[in-house]
Design an enzyme around this catalytic site. Structure first.
Site, PDB file in Angstrom:
ATOM      1  CB  THR A   7       6.625 -33.889 -23.162  1.00 51.70           C
ATOM      2  OG1 THR A   7       5.829 -33.086 -22.306  1.00 51.70           O
ATOM      3  CG2 THR A   7       6.002 -35.256 -23.339  1.00 51.70           C
ATOM      4  NE  ARG A  39      -0.759 -27.865 -17.726  1.00 48.19           N
ATOM      5  CZ  ARG A  39       0.161 -28.318 -18.569  1.00 48.19           C
ATOM      6  NH1 ARG A  39       0.806 -29.433 -18.314  1.00 48.19           N
ATOM      7  NH2 ARG A  39       0.439 -27.677 -19.669  1.00 48.19           N
ATOM      8  N   GLY A  79      -1.913 -31.540 -19.442  1.00 43.06           N
ATOM      9  CA  GLY A  79      -1.407 -30.896 -20.665  1.00 43.06           C
ATOM     10  C   GLY A  79      -1.790 -31.691 -21.899  1.00 43.06           C
ATOM     11  CG  ASP A  80       0.836 -31.361 -25.195  1.00 44.51           C
ATOM     12  OD1 ASP A  80       1.284 -30.881 -24.131  1.00 44.51           O
ATOM     13  OD2 ASP A  80       1.567 -31.859 -26.075  1.00 44.51           O
ATOM     14  CB  THR A 131       7.785 -31.422 -26.301  1.00 45.08           C
ATOM     15  OG1 THR A 131       8.223 -30.835 -25.072  1.00 45.08           O
ATOM     16  CG2 THR A 131       8.798 -31.093 -27.382  1.00 45.08           C
ATOM     17  N   GLY A 142       1.482 -27.151 -23.400  1.00 50.34           N
ATOM     18  CA  GLY A 142       0.339 -28.012 -23.688  1.00 50.34           C
ATOM     19  C   GLY A 142      -0.922 -27.242 -24.035  1.00 50.34           C
TER      20      GLY A 142
HETATM   21  N1  ASP Z   1       3.640 -30.373 -23.263  1.00 51.32           N
HETATM   22  C1  ASP Z   1       3.882 -30.586 -21.879  1.00 51.32           C
HETATM   23  C2  ASP Z   1       2.743 -30.071 -21.086  1.00 51.32           C
HETATM   24  O1  ASP Z   1       2.251 -29.011 -21.346  1.00 51.32           O
HETATM   25  C3  ASP Z   1       5.148 -29.994 -21.375  1.00 51.32           C
HETATM   26  C4  ASP Z   1       6.300 -29.994 -22.349  1.00 51.32           C
HETATM   27  O2  ASP Z   1       6.328 -30.757 -23.289  1.00 51.32           O
HETATM   28  O3  ASP Z   1       7.220 -29.216 -22.205  1.00 51.32           O
HETATM   29  O4  ASP Z   1       2.355 -30.726 -20.166  1.00 51.32           O
END
Ligand code: ASP
Length: 317
Positions: A149, A177, A179-180, A200, A203
């Site tokens: 991210t 889905r 994520g965070d 990142t 998530g």
């Molecule tokens: N954190 C992000 C998610 O889980 C993906 C990432 O940052 O690699 O959507």
């Protein structure tokens, strides 16, 4: 004082644009939006915006968020399809009184009514990645779980701070889905009176520690951003391993209201970009040892190879 810090090498060109704005007394809202848009628009970054990798149904569903550290206003979209710049939609949502976080169809309806640019975000290159991955999964090879991210924390010369994130989330994720990255406190948090942080990694695990809020809280208690990042990452890593047997990837960046910054990670290969009045946008690589993280500037060779790999011709297997 002004400054900006971002996750991953891919943020560099965006940070260069933000630098132009920040050194000319521009504001942290415009600087961060322009910087994130630059990453969203570049087709060879396969984890953000145009060219982002699709979900298991071969659809590119994007998450993005924006937070204003003066007012604590937040805007976010999740699982939005077919819009060029999710970050701009998130920023606009942060100005609404309510309905600040919209998902899927609702987010698309809002964006369309607000006149945001529609775009098919699935590139031919992303399709090749999809088919190749499908094949690898059939062959039972543990596949590259391609994610990353872009998250940024920005401070302008008026003391305003912002944070923003944008991502296509996990490659081959389930439809819907989230994520965070669009979740306040997990993927991002900022308070101009203290500082901001962004995350990142996996998530599902980052959310378990509300890690961005935790870093800001530790900075409020008086910790330097570096100390706060290390404490938050290694504490969560430890908790996850102890209670669940393993911890997913956890990487964070932070900056405080004075422009001091910090990073931490529990993986190898995390890179980030920083720019300050006395420092041109610089890419660093992080290594970890004994609960501490160290960073060094990326070499010219590393930077060249990075771009070559991103843009190398891709064949369907
Ligand atoms: N954190 C992000 C998610 O889980 C993906 C990432 O940052 O690699 O959507």
């Amino acid at each position: 004082m002004w400054g900006i810090i971002a996750t991953w090498r891919m943020a560099k060109e965006g940070i260069e644009k933000a630098e132009d704005i920040l050194k000319n007394q521009g504001n942290a809202g415009d600087a961060i939006e322009i910087a994130i848009k630059e990453v969203e628009d570049f087709p060879y970054y396969k984890s953000v915006g145009f060219g982002g990798l699709p979900n298991e149904e071969m659809e590119v569903e994007l998450d993005a968020a924006y937070m204003n550290g003066d007012t604590l206003s937040v805007g976010a979209v999740a699982a939005i399809k077919d819009f060029a710049n999710p970050i701009s939609i998130a920023r606009k949502l942060s100005h609404e009184k309510v309905n600040n976080i919209l998902v899927g169809e609702g987010a698309e309806k809002y964006a369309s009514q607000a006149g945001f640019e529609r775009k098919n975000m699935l590139t031919d290159r992303a399709k090749i990645h999809y088919y190749n991955r499908q094949k690898e999964m059939l062959e039972d090879i543990v596949p590259y779980d391609g994610h990353d991210t872009v998250g940024m924390v920005c401070l302008d010369s008026f003391g305003k701070m912002t944070v923003a994130t944008s991502t296509s989330g996990l490659f081959m994720k389930k439809k819907g889905r989230v994520g965070d990255s669009p979740i306040i406190g997990s993927g991002f948090y900022v308070d101009s009176q203290i500082g901001g942080a962004s995350a990142t990694g996996l998530g599902e695990d980052l959310m378990k520690g509300c890690i961005s809020y935790e870093i800001v809280r530790l900075m409020e208690e008086g910790m330097h951003p570096q100390q706060a990042c290390e404490k938050a990452v290694f504490h969560l890593d430890h908790q996850l391993k102890q209670r669940r047997g393993h911890a997913g990837d956890l990487s964070v960046i932070a900056m405080n209201k004075n422009g001091q910054w910090g990073v931490a990670t529990n993986i190898e290969g995390f890179s980030f970009v920083v720019c300050l009045p006395h420092q041109k946008p610089t890419v660093y690589l992080v290594t970890q040892q004994d609960g501490h993280c160290h960073y060094h500037e990326a070499s010219k060779q590393w930077l060249d190879e990075y771009m070559q790999t991103r843009m190398a011709p891709l064949k369907r297997k």
